[in-house]
Design a protein around this motif. Structure first.
Motif, PDB file in Angstrom:
ATOM      1  N   TYR A 116       0.878  -1.169   0.000  1.00 54.37           N
ATOM      2  CA  TYR A 116       0.000   0.000   0.000  1.00 54.37           C
ATOM      3  C   TYR A 116       0.912   1.215   0.000  1.00 54.37           C
ATOM      4  CZ  TYR A 116      -3.909   3.066   1.122  1.00 54.37           C
ATOM      5  OH  TYR A 116      -4.873   4.048   1.076  1.00 54.37           O
ATOM      6  N   LEU A 167      -1.214  -1.049   8.102  1.00 53.99           N
ATOM      7  CA  LEU A 167      -2.379  -0.252   7.716  1.00 53.99           C
ATOM      8  C   LEU A 167      -3.379  -0.103   8.851  1.00 53.99           C
ATOM      9  CD1 LEU A 167      -2.987  -1.610   4.103  1.00 53.99           C
ATOM     10  CD2 LEU A 167      -1.509   0.247   4.875  1.00 53.99           C
ATOM     11  N   PRO A 189      -7.791  -3.585  15.519  1.00 54.41           N
ATOM     12  CA  PRO A 189      -7.163  -2.266  15.389  1.00 54.41           C
ATOM     13  C   PRO A 189      -5.916  -2.165  16.272  1.00 54.41           C
ATOM     14  CG  PRO A 189      -9.532  -2.042  15.665  1.00 54.41           C
ATOM     15  CD  PRO A 189      -9.219  -3.474  15.905  1.00 54.41           C
ATOM     16  N   SER A 227     -17.614   5.826  10.393  1.00 51.80           N
ATOM     17  CA  SER A 227     -16.596   5.672   9.344  1.00 51.80           C
ATOM     18  C   SER A 227     -15.388   4.901   9.865  1.00 51.80           C
ATOM     19  CB  SER A 227     -16.172   7.044   8.821  1.00 51.80           C
ATOM     20  OG  SER A 227     -15.576   7.822   9.843  1.00 51.80           O
ATOM     21  N   TRP A 228     -15.005   5.171  11.115  1.00 49.18           N
ATOM     22  CA  TRP A 228     -13.860   4.460  11.710  1.00 49.18           C
ATOM     23  C   TRP A 228     -14.160   2.970  11.832  1.00 49.18           C
ATOM     24  CZ3 TRP A 228     -12.508   1.827  16.312  1.00 49.18           C
ATOM     25  CH2 TRP A 228     -11.145   1.732  16.575  1.00 49.18           C
ATOM     26  N   ASN A 230     -16.305   1.221  10.074  1.00 53.39           N
ATOM     27  CA  ASN A 230     -16.415   0.585   8.755  1.00 53.39           C
ATOM     28  C   ASN A 230     -15.063   0.105   8.259  1.00 53.39           C
ATOM     29  OD1 ASN A 230     -19.190   0.848   8.486  1.00 53.39           O
ATOM     30  ND2 ASN A 230     -19.064   2.817   7.420  1.00 53.39           N
ATOM     31  N   TYR A 231     -14.017   0.866   8.573  1.00 51.05           N
ATOM     32  CA  TYR A 231     -12.676   0.457   8.152  1.00 51.05           C
ATOM     33  C   TYR A 231     -12.161  -0.707   8.990  1.00 51.05           C
ATOM     34  CZ  TYR A 231      -7.684   0.643   7.107  1.00 51.05           C
ATOM     35  OH  TYR A 231      -6.413   0.312   6.739  1.00 51.05           O
ATOM     36  N   PHE A 232     -12.419  -0.655  10.303  1.00 45.18           N
ATOM     37  CA  PHE A 232     -11.843  -1.638  11.207  1.00 45.18           C
ATOM     38  C   PHE A 232     -12.804  -2.773  11.557  1.00 45.18           C
ATOM     39  CE2 PHE A 232      -9.085   2.033  12.188  1.00 45.18           C
ATOM     40  CZ  PHE A 232      -7.850   1.420  12.018  1.00 45.18           C
ATOM     41  N   ARG A 233     -13.835  -2.965  10.774  1.00 47.20           N
ATOM     42  CA  ARG A 233     -14.800  -4.014  11.095  1.00 47.20           C
ATOM     43  C   ARG A 233     -14.278  -5.419  10.778  1.00 47.20           C
ATOM     44  NH1 ARG A 233     -16.445  -2.043   6.114  1.00 47.20           N
ATOM     45  NH2 ARG A 233     -16.907  -3.604   4.507  1.00 47.20           N
ATOM     46  N   HIS A 234     -13.175  -5.507  10.037  1.00 46.58           N
ATOM     47  CA  HIS A 234     -12.636  -6.810   9.655  1.00 46.58           C
ATOM     48  C   HIS A 234     -11.954  -7.471  10.848  1.00 46.58           C
ATOM     49  CE1 HIS A 234     -13.420  -5.657   5.504  1.00 46.58           C
ATOM     50  NE2 HIS A 234     -12.802  -4.511   5.758  1.00 46.58           N
TER      51      HIS A 234
END
Length: 284
Positions: A116, A167, A189, A227-228, A230-234
């Protein structure tokens, strides 16, 4: 931007699947080698001349006495330039091509690379001197880039508590919470990502914003946290989400107590937690 719209699809068709995203600029890419990469796909001399002019745009700096001094950069791409991310990816694309070449690590080490922008990880069952030497010789020798030695290291995830941050995520093998010897790849996270989240919430709920109505502030917090998350939901972010939720409630309660208006305080017999829920606070 006009040039970017024209040439970006040309190079996007060449980029490998291991390349993701970009950053605003790179400050060590040699101009001559970058132009050679562009000339392999662009034959229009006017476009090439225009790009070279952008790369050599003078940089004005002030010394300790406040005097202006101009210089023409011999390496790097323009900071903030809309075309800079593409130029950086065009250059590093050839590092990935070498990585996947018949004599590259993708073949003799069965390694995989995920990049990335200028951050990348190399995954291989065996990380040896041959692999690390190949990467160093390519990046610092052939491509004349600078490796950040402080952030570059080899990690064996099979070792207890060993982890990799990439990331904003931490990757680590942990024991099953329900007991037993089974270990699973835990993805959550990172500490830095959680610290940045708390800093952002501190900014939204700062004492300098005590004039903001409670319902409006809760709306801002909800929007940013959504929004935070949504990025770290994995992966398995539950524990990190609970920590951020707890911190958010504490900051908002402090904001409510800081205000003097009666509507900002919970009714008699109602907790601050219930009051925040009534104001619309959404937990991660």
């Amino acid at each position: 931007m006009a040039v970017l719209l024209v040439i970006e699809p040309i190079f996007e068709a060449d980029f490998l699947d291991c390349s993701f995203g970009f950053r605003p600029y790179f400050d060590t890419i040699p101009h001559d080698q970058l132009m050679k990469c562009l000339q392999m796909r662009i034959t229009d001399r006017q476009v090439l001349k225009l790009i070279r002019m952008w790369l050599q745009t003078p940089v004005i700096e002030r010394d300790a006495q406040g005097r202006e001094k101009g210089s023409r950069p011999k390496q790097g791409t323009p900071q903030g330039g809309v075309i800079s991310p593409l130029l950086a990816n065009v250059y590093l694309h050839w590092f990935e091509k070498a990585f996947h070449a018949p004599d590259g690590p993708a073949n003799w080490a069965k390694a995989e690379i995920v990049r990335y922008a200028d951050d990348f990880v190399i995954l291989a069952r065996y990380q040896g001197e041959r692999l690390t030497s190949w990467v160093e010789n390519q990046l610092e020798g052939r491509f004349k880039l600078t490796i950040n030695r402080e952030k570059t290291h080899v990690v064996d995830l099979k070792e207890p508590r060993a982890s990799v941050d990439f990331l904003g995520f931490t990757f680590r093998y942990d024991c099953d919470l329900h007991g037993g010897s089974h270990r699973y790849l835990n993805i959550f996270p990172s500490k830095k990502a959680q610290a940045r989240a708390r800093d952002k919430i501190r900014g939204i709920t700062s004492s300098r914003r005590c004039f903001v109505p409670a319902s409006e502030m809760v709306g801002e917090v909800n929007s940013w946290l959504r929004s935070w998350a949504n990025y770290f939901r994995h992966g398995y972010p539950r524990m990190a989400f609970r920590s951020v939720n707890r911190f958010t409630r504490e900051r908002l309660v402090r904001h409510l107590k800081r205000r003097s208006q009666r509507p900002s305080r919970p009714r008699k017999g109602t907790t601050y937690y219930a009051h925040l829920q009534a104001l619309g606070l959404r937990n991660l």
